[in-house]
Design an enzyme around this catalytic site. Sequence first.
Site, PDB file in Angstrom:
ATOM      1  N   ARG A  35       0.825  -1.220   0.000  1.00  0.00           N
ATOM      2  CA  ARG A  35       0.000   0.000   0.000  1.00  0.00           C
ATOM      3  C   ARG A  35       0.855   1.264   0.000  1.00  0.00           C
ATOM      4  O   ARG A  35       0.457   2.277  -0.566  1.00  0.00           O
ATOM      5  CB  ARG A  35      -0.936  -0.009   1.204  1.00  0.00           C
ATOM      6  CG  ARG A  35      -2.072  -0.979   0.986  1.00  0.00           C
ATOM      7  CD  ARG A  35      -3.118  -0.901   2.057  1.00  0.00           C
ATOM      8  NE  ARG A  35      -4.334  -1.536   1.577  1.00  0.00           N
ATOM      9  CZ  ARG A  35      -5.240  -2.103   2.366  1.00  0.00           C
ATOM     10  NH1 ARG A  35      -5.081  -2.102   3.671  1.00  0.00           N
ATOM     11  NH2 ARG A  35      -6.317  -2.653   1.840  1.00  0.00           N
ATOM     12  N   LYS A 200     -18.582 -16.717   1.114  1.00  0.00           N
ATOM     13  CA  LYS A 200     -20.017 -16.741   1.365  1.00  0.00           C
ATOM     14  C   LYS A 200     -20.816 -15.965   0.336  1.00  0.00           C
ATOM     15  O   LYS A 200     -20.431 -14.885  -0.091  1.00  0.00           O
ATOM     16  CB  LYS A 200     -20.301 -16.165   2.747  1.00  0.00           C
ATOM     17  CG  LYS A 200     -19.744 -17.039   3.844  1.00  0.00           C
ATOM     18  CD  LYS A 200     -20.342 -16.692   5.185  1.00  0.00           C
ATOM     19  CE  LYS A 200     -19.862 -15.348   5.634  1.00  0.00           C
ATOM     20  NZ  LYS A 200     -20.231 -14.958   6.967  1.00  0.00           N
ATOM     21  N   GLY A 356      -9.666  -8.707  -1.716  1.00  0.00           N
ATOM     22  CA  GLY A 356      -8.403  -8.858  -1.004  1.00  0.00           C
ATOM     23  C   GLY A 356      -7.811 -10.249  -1.138  1.00  0.00           C
ATOM     24  O   GLY A 356      -6.628 -10.405  -1.446  1.00  0.00           O
ATOM     25  N   GLY A 380     -12.960  -3.701  -0.120  1.00  0.00           N
ATOM     26  CA  GLY A 380     -14.301  -3.174   0.145  1.00  0.00           C
ATOM     27  C   GLY A 380     -14.749  -2.163  -0.896  1.00  0.00           C
ATOM     28  O   GLY A 380     -15.878  -2.210  -1.385  1.00  0.00           O
TER      29      GLY A 380
HETATM   30  P1  ADP Z   1     -12.186 -11.852  -1.643  1.00  0.00           P
HETATM   31  O1  ADP Z   1     -11.418 -11.315  -0.448  1.00  0.00           O
HETATM   32  O2  ADP Z   1     -11.306 -12.037  -2.838  1.00  0.00           O
HETATM   33  O3  ADP Z   1     -13.407 -11.031  -1.923  1.00  0.00           O
HETATM   34  P2  ADP Z   1     -13.567 -13.783   0.004  1.00  0.00           P
HETATM   35  O4  ADP Z   1     -13.114 -13.060   1.231  1.00  0.00           O
HETATM   36  O5  ADP Z   1     -15.015 -13.704  -0.327  1.00  0.00           O
HETATM   37  O6  ADP Z   1     -12.695 -13.326  -1.260  1.00  0.00           O
HETATM   38  O7  ADP Z   1     -13.254 -15.347   0.137  1.00  0.00           O
HETATM   39  C1  ADP Z   1     -11.954 -15.861   0.245  1.00  0.00           C
HETATM   40  C2  ADP Z   1     -11.960 -17.181   0.990  1.00  0.00           C
HETATM   41  O8  ADP Z   1     -12.908 -18.070   0.470  1.00  0.00           O
HETATM   42  C3  ADP Z   1     -10.646 -17.884   0.925  1.00  0.00           C
HETATM   43  O9  ADP Z   1     -10.013 -17.815   2.180  1.00  0.00           O
HETATM   44  C4  ADP Z   1     -10.994 -19.322   0.529  1.00  0.00           C
HETATM   45  O10 ADP Z   1     -10.321 -20.299   1.295  1.00  0.00           O
HETATM   46  C5  ADP Z   1     -12.477 -19.367   0.801  1.00  0.00           C
HETATM   47  N1  ADP Z   1     -13.145 -20.430   0.010  1.00  0.00           N
HETATM   48  C6  ADP Z   1     -13.122 -20.595  -1.317  1.00  0.00           C
HETATM   49  N2  ADP Z   1     -13.776 -21.723  -1.676  1.00  0.00           N
HETATM   50  C7  ADP Z   1     -14.238 -22.288  -0.537  1.00  0.00           C
HETATM   51  C8  ADP Z   1     -14.961 -23.483  -0.243  1.00  0.00           C
HETATM   52  N3  ADP Z   1     -15.356 -24.310  -1.198  1.00  0.00           N
HETATM   53  N4  ADP Z   1     -15.249 -23.739   1.060  1.00  0.00           N
HETATM   54  C9  ADP Z   1     -14.842 -22.904   2.030  1.00  0.00           C
HETATM   55  N5  ADP Z   1     -14.150 -21.762   1.817  1.00  0.00           N
HETATM   56  C10 ADP Z   1     -13.835 -21.465   0.550  1.00  0.00           C
HETATM   57 MG    MG Z   2     -11.803 -11.474   1.678  1.00  0.00          MG
END
Ligand code: ADP
Ligand code: MG
Length: 398
Positions: A35, A200, A356, A380
Amino acid sequence: MKTIDDLGDLRGKRVLVRSDFNVPLDGTTITDDGRIRAALPTLKRLTDAGAKVIVTAHLGRPKGTVDPAFSLAPVAERLGELLGAPVTLAPDTIGAGAKAAAADLADGQVLLLENIRFDARETAKDDGERAALAEELAGLADVFVSDGFGVVHRKQASVYDVAKVLPSAVGSLVQTEVEALRRATVEPERPYVVVLGGSKVSDKLGVIANLITKADRLLIGGGMVFTFLAAKGYRVGNSLLEEDQVDTVKGYLETAADRGVQIVLPTDIVVAPEFKADSPATVVAADDMPTDQIGLDIGPEAGEQFRAAILDAKTVVWNGPMGVFEFDAFAGGTKAVAQALVDATAEGAFTIVGGGDSAAAVRTLGFDENGFSHISTGGGASLEFLEGKTLPGIDVLN
Ligand code: ADP
Ligand code: MG
């Protein structure tokens, strides 16, 4: 949107800059200075122009009181190293010390104010409290440059209110981010493919609801895929499932069908009995998942299926890993998607990685960041952009 060019000759002018220096710390050691590096182009540009540069930023969540554990001292030191010129850290956020240090600045010098979140007014709900802090910040400078992309979705004194008081412009980091995200969301070149994953579905309902009316194809993986598979009536074993979102997701499937938007779900899934790095992995059909296993990645056939859709696109937005990429055995889907984006970029598609964990996945899986058109620095903020929300810190500059 005004840029630094629109601020005119800056020699001798006092420029207040909001940067995002919310870096991970281990004690007083910065473990990732990404950053700080991202903030350099704007700061260099201002010092080269002979401005007196006053930077404000936050670190962690000190909850509105002075807490030495959240001092910006390590940032001032690292910033000085990267700029090749010492950066003074003000002894306080906006007290007598900050004012004296600001008055002492020479042309081309940089002063960093202490953690803005030491002052409770920064994040106050009350407009008057925030405005009072913004007035004090504005008193230090002639113009304001907004360059903290990680905070532009926040209605906070040093992001939003101060821009109402001083002549303001975007810095080059925010400008690059906004231009890239606009290119991918406002009249994107088609076919427009969005790849969504992550943990999620409830985290990303706003994004899905907005993009379902805009994209040509939505590819779904990650933990959220199991709520989609359940909405289609499939069993998902012990996988991550949000029962209370199944009806919402059924609604999305209907909206997509009505609008001719294709929702692509994986045809196969990598499952294991336990959520563990060394739990034995097997590949199963998505419509025939065993009841006693957990889905931890999209399968190899799905990887090929997603790759083909990505290579067919002119614009690709990817948010959220396809599986638990932190464990080697379940990183295949995320690797396949990342590689497909790199190959699509090489063929002229415009590709964005947002989120992230997705950005971290790209780096830890060893991909060259230059292989993508844009990797967003603000989790975010980029999500809210994809939701189609207006970001207060951008809106106020227009
Ligand atoms: P980002 O930060 O890119 O928006 P998220 O925070 O929504 O992504 O999600 C990232 C997490 O999702 C990772 O730590 C990964 O391990 C988890 N993840 C991906 N697929 C699965 C799965 N099938 N079951 C549980 N967790 C998962
Ligand atoms: Mg995340």
